[in-house]
Design a protein around this motif. Structure first.
Motif: not given
Length: 77
Positions: A57-58, A61, A63-64, A66
């Motif tokens: 999950v880390a 996440r 590859d997002v 901001y």
């Protein structure tokens, strides 16, 4: 203590049905062999599964993009 599952494929008319039955028979045999191991070692497997899920999950996440990354993306950093 190992039991082998035998499937009567003579009564099955199509080869696709025979393949699915043999696949299910193999899955059942594997499940019978694995079940005692999981019963003995269930807690460590569960802990390792949780650790791996948190890690995956880390990674997903990470590859997002901001809002504060917009300037760096525009400049090419």
């Amino acid at each position: 203590m190992e039991t082998k599952t035998q499937v009567d494929t003579a009564s099955i008319s199509s080869s696709a049905s025979a393949k699915s039955v043999s696949f299910l028979a193999r899955c059942h045999a594997i499940r019978q062999r694995i079940a005692p191991v999981i019963k003995r070692n269930g807690k460590p497997y569960l802990i390792l599964l949780i650790i791996h899920v948190v890690g995956i999950v880390a990674i997903l996440r990470a590859d997002v993009s901001y809002l504060d990354d917009v300037g760096r993306v525009a400049k090419g950093y």
